[in-house]
Design an enzyme around this catalytic site. Sequence first.
Site, PDB file in Angstrom:
ATOM      1  NE  ARG A  29      -1.308 -10.735  -0.903  1.00 16.15           N
ATOM      2  CZ  ARG A  29      -0.676 -10.215  -1.933  1.00 16.15           C
ATOM      3  NH1 ARG A  29       0.638 -10.158  -1.957  1.00 16.15           N
ATOM      4  NH2 ARG A  29      -1.347  -9.777  -2.967  1.00 16.15           N
ATOM      5  CD  GLU A  73       5.216  -0.002  -9.567  1.00  9.35           C
ATOM      6  OE1 GLU A  73       4.224  -0.328  -8.922  1.00  9.35           O
ATOM      7  OE2 GLU A  73       5.944   0.954  -9.229  1.00  9.35           O
ATOM      8  CB  CYS A 108       4.089  -4.083   5.904  1.00  5.19           C
ATOM      9  SG  CYS A 108       5.403  -3.587   7.018  1.00  5.19           S
ATOM     10  CB  VAL A 132       3.009  11.697 -10.066  1.00  2.30           C
ATOM     11  CG1 VAL A 132       3.787  12.186 -11.283  1.00  2.30           C
ATOM     12  CG2 VAL A 132       1.638  11.182 -10.477  1.00  2.30           C
ATOM     13  CE  LYS A 152       5.106   6.651 -11.241  1.00  2.00           C
ATOM     14  NZ  LYS A 152       6.470   6.108 -11.276  1.00  2.00           N
ATOM     15  CG  ASP A 189       5.093   3.201 -12.805  1.00  2.00           C
ATOM     16  OD1 ASP A 189       4.366   3.041 -11.808  1.00  2.00           O
ATOM     17  OD2 ASP A 189       6.014   4.040 -12.850  1.00  2.00           O
ATOM     18  N   GLY A 199      14.711  -1.868  -5.127  1.00  4.50           N
ATOM     19  CA  GLY A 199      13.339  -1.527  -4.689  1.00  4.50           C
ATOM     20  C   GLY A 199      12.657  -0.478  -5.535  1.00  4.50           C
ATOM     21  CB  ILE A 203       9.572  15.070  -7.258  1.00  2.00           C
ATOM     22  CG1 ILE A 203      10.875  14.359  -7.564  1.00  2.00           C
ATOM     23  CG2 ILE A 203       9.577  16.483  -7.815  1.00  2.00           C
ATOM     24  CD1 ILE A 203      11.145  14.201  -9.055  1.00  2.00           C
TER      25      ILE A 203
HETATM   26  N1  LIG Z   1       8.471   1.294  -4.550  1.00  7.19           N
HETATM   27  C1  LIG Z   1       8.480   2.528  -5.011  1.00  7.19           C
HETATM   28  O1  LIG Z   1       9.547   3.103  -5.275  1.00  7.19           O
HETATM   29  C2  LIG Z   1       7.202   3.256  -5.236  1.00  7.19           C
HETATM   30  C3  LIG Z   1       5.983   2.638  -5.067  1.00  7.19           C
HETATM   31  N2  LIG Z   1       4.831   3.328  -5.288  1.00  7.19           N
HETATM   32  C4  LIG Z   1       3.542   2.693  -5.085  1.00  7.19           C
HETATM   33  O2  LIG Z   1       3.415   2.390  -3.716  1.00  7.19           O
HETATM   34  C5  LIG Z   1       2.649   1.218  -3.560  1.00  7.19           C
HETATM   35  C6  LIG Z   1       3.442   0.216  -2.744  1.00  7.19           C
HETATM   36  O3  LIG Z   1       4.631  -0.067  -3.437  1.00  7.19           O
HETATM   37  P1  LIG Z   1       5.771  -1.010  -2.812  1.00  7.19           P
HETATM   38  O4  LIG Z   1       5.841  -0.792  -1.365  1.00  7.19           O
HETATM   39  O5  LIG Z   1       6.963  -0.790  -3.636  1.00  7.19           O
HETATM   40  O6  LIG Z   1       5.158  -2.421  -3.138  1.00  7.19           O
HETATM   41  P2  LIG Z   1       5.486  -3.814  -2.421  1.00  7.19           P
HETATM   42  O7  LIG Z   1       5.071  -4.861  -3.368  1.00  7.19           O
HETATM   43  O8  LIG Z   1       6.876  -3.796  -1.890  1.00  7.19           O
HETATM   44  O9  LIG Z   1       4.492  -3.744  -1.165  1.00  7.19           O
HETATM   45  C7  LIG Z   1       3.123  -4.003  -1.214  1.00  7.19           C
HETATM   46  C8  LIG Z   1       2.821  -4.825  -0.004  1.00  7.19           C
HETATM   47  O10 LIG Z   1       1.407  -4.966   0.099  1.00  7.19           O
HETATM   48  C9  LIG Z   1       1.143  -6.295   0.445  1.00  7.19           C
HETATM   49  N3  LIG Z   1      -0.209  -6.624   0.030  1.00  7.19           N
HETATM   50  C10 LIG Z   1      -0.696  -6.722  -1.204  1.00  7.19           C
HETATM   51  N4  LIG Z   1      -1.992  -7.055  -1.166  1.00  7.19           N
HETATM   52  C11 LIG Z   1      -2.317  -7.171   0.137  1.00  7.19           C
HETATM   53  C12 LIG Z   1      -3.525  -7.485   0.818  1.00  7.19           C
HETATM   54  N5  LIG Z   1      -4.622  -7.781   0.157  1.00  7.19           N
HETATM   55  N6  LIG Z   1      -3.510  -7.486   2.161  1.00  7.19           N
HETATM   56  C13 LIG Z   1      -2.390  -7.196   2.848  1.00  7.19           C
HETATM   57  N7  LIG Z   1      -1.217  -6.893   2.260  1.00  7.19           N
HETATM   58  C14 LIG Z   1      -1.186  -6.887   0.921  1.00  7.19           C
HETATM   59  C15 LIG Z   1       2.188  -7.127  -0.261  1.00  7.19           C
HETATM   60  O11 LIG Z   1       2.343  -8.386   0.340  1.00  7.19           O
HETATM   61  C16 LIG Z   1       3.411  -6.241  -0.095  1.00  7.19           C
HETATM   62  O12 LIG Z   1       4.100  -6.527   1.102  1.00  7.19           O
HETATM   63  C17 LIG Z   1       2.292   0.749  -4.957  1.00  7.19           C
HETATM   64  O13 LIG Z   1       1.033   1.265  -5.320  1.00  7.19           O
HETATM   65  C18 LIG Z   1       3.382   1.375  -5.807  1.00  7.19           C
HETATM   66  O14 LIG Z   1       2.982   1.569  -7.134  1.00  7.19           O
HETATM   67  C19 LIG Z   1       4.825   4.651  -5.641  1.00  7.19           C
HETATM   68  C20 LIG Z   1       6.000   5.324  -5.812  1.00  7.19           C
HETATM   69  C21 LIG Z   1       7.281   4.671  -5.657  1.00  7.19           C
HETATM   70  N1  LIG Z   2       8.354   1.432 -10.261  1.00  5.97           N
HETATM   71  C1  LIG Z   2       8.306   2.851 -10.135  1.00  5.97           C
HETATM   72  C2  LIG Z   2       8.236   3.214  -8.687  1.00  5.97           C
HETATM   73  C3  LIG Z   2       7.750   4.561  -8.512  1.00  5.97           C
HETATM   74  O1  LIG Z   2       6.656   4.933  -8.878  1.00  5.97           O
HETATM   75  C4  LIG Z   2       9.560   3.462 -10.751  1.00  5.97           C
HETATM   76  O2  LIG Z   2      10.453   2.709 -11.148  1.00  5.97           O
HETATM   77  O3  LIG Z   2       9.609   4.678 -10.866  1.00  5.97           O
HETATM   78 NA    NA Z   3       5.537  13.172  -5.941  1.00  5.90          NA
END
Ligand SMILES: NC(=O)C1=CN([C@@H]2O[C@H](COP(=O)(O)OP(=O)(O)OC[C@H]3O[C@@H](n4cnc5c(N)ncnc54)[C@H](O)[C@@H]3O)[C@@H](O)[C@H]2O)C=CC1
Ligand SMILES: N[C@@H](CC=O)C(=O)O
Ligand code: NA
Length: 445
Positions: A55, A198, A21, A140, A213, A209, A195, A144
């Site tokens: 968590r 990573e 979340c 990726v 991709k 990263d 936001g 998009i």
């Molecule tokens: N933020 C972005 O713009 C983008 C993110 N992603 C991918 O999406 C995924 C999520 O990214 P975000 O939301 O930005 O990361 P984030 O770090 O904001 O959220 C991840 C959440 O998962 C929770 N978490 C981690 N391990 C856990 C566990 N064992 N049990 C319960 N909760 C747990 C963390 O406490 C955190 O709240 C990642 O794989 C990231 O690479 C992909 C594209 C864009």
């Molecule tokens: N950290 C990544 C998030 C999307 O995958 C970025 O900056 O593009």
């Molecule tokens: Na995409």
Amino acid sequence: MTTPFASEQEHQPLKVALLGCGNVGSQVARILLQDADSLAARTGARLELIGIAVRRLEAPREVPLPAELFTTDAESLVKEADLVIELLGGIEPARSLIQTAIAHGACVVSANKALLAAEGPALYEQADAAGVQLSYEAAVAGAIPILRPIRDSLSGDKITRVLGIVNGTTNYILDQMDSTGADFATALAEAQRLGYAEADPTADVEGHDAAAKAAILASLSFHTRFALPDVHCEGISSISAADIEAAKEAGLVIKLLAIAEKSQSADGLAGVSVRVHPTLLPREHPLAAVRGAFNAVFIEAEYAGELMFYGQGAGGNPTASAVLGDLVSAARRIVLGGPGRTETTTGQVAALGIDQVQTSYCIGLTVTDQPGVLAQITQIFATHEVSIETMRQTIHHGEAGEPSYAELRIVTHRAVESALASTVQKIRELPVITGVTSVLRVEGI
Ligand SMILES: NC(=O)C1=CN([C@@H]2O[C@H](COP(=O)(O)OP(=O)(O)OC[C@H]3O[C@@H](n4cnc5c(N)ncnc54)[C@H](O)[C@@H]3O)[C@@H](O)[C@H]2O)C=CC1
Ligand SMILES: N[C@@H](CC=O)C(=O)O
Ligand code: NA
């Protein structure tokens, strides 16, 4: 008139488990609750969010969500779901939870490019064997639509080259440095605040990263499973304000590109080069216009010609859009029945090493200002069969008795990386060379 989902009323709700979340997960949860009716209408079944694995139950949250949805028992949550959305990031426990979900017959949607680049093939095989879908459009270039067009819309074509700006954080940093003169640290802090970055921004800055991709893009584009070790990766931490300024003066811009292209090694082996590195582009190239944290993927295909996909590659809401697109698509398949999408691996092409890459290069040198220097340098280029396209010299006149020196910027024709590396090595050894200030690859000239 009948709707495409005549069974809408009859189909039982589909249970959705959300893992994580954070930036993306919180927006996915919000939209699932807020848009429940329209999502049900599009899907043919209600998408019932049965729980969100976190968590800590009491952690402060920016997006208000019903407290009763939170659980710390991800394992049990997954076992009850028809659809599992993995937004934890990292390898474990994401991998085990996805495996459990698949083993229990759930379709999985993930945005976890790090996991998919490292462990994708085993997970796709497990999903195929179980007859469930594993979708990852968000992994990726965020919002998009790029994986589905490559896999489906272009499946009758032959992709020859993919050039992508697929990391929003680094594009934001480079763009801020280029347009406002911001320093690296300030631009990175702002990308984190927004936001985009990573959890550990090293993954963005050092290109990991983008490399994950690139492996996914190359696998789908060339019907061959490429993994992280197949991707040559250089980040942007060595790019200085002086590099940005010099590029600007030359009418170029520096972008971190993920590149996957059909190529041939010096000994004639056909293969695919997959790489991520800072790249100089002419300012009029379509990818040069991609500003801020935006992403874009430029594809060259044998019949379609050139295509460009542009949009937001990072951030909670844009990424949630891609996650929900996958979720609705997987849910429709459950409602309507029929086989899911599968990866094709019929290409089986070799990954070429970076030493076999052929591209243009821009080399920055400082040299003593004396007769014969240019001749010594061009002789070394000729010996290594690296052809010079342009050479620009700026003389800096020494003040107060300091000797004057020259700055050289040499752009080559396409050359083999190993030949270029030997050329630069020999040039470094020349006594007249006082510094090799940069060596950057150039595309689009
Ligand atoms: N933020 C972005 O713009 C983008 C993110 N992603 C991918 O999406 C995924 C999520 O990214 P975000 O939301 O930005 O990361 P984030 O770090 O904001 O959220 C991840 C959440 O998962 C929770 N978490 C981690 N391990 C856990 C566990 N064992 N049990 C319960 N909760 C747990 C963390 O406490 C955190 O709240 C990642 O794989 C990231 O690479 C992909 C594209 C864009
Ligand atoms: N950290 C990544 C998030 C999307 O995958 C970025 O900056 O593009
Ligand atoms: Na995409």
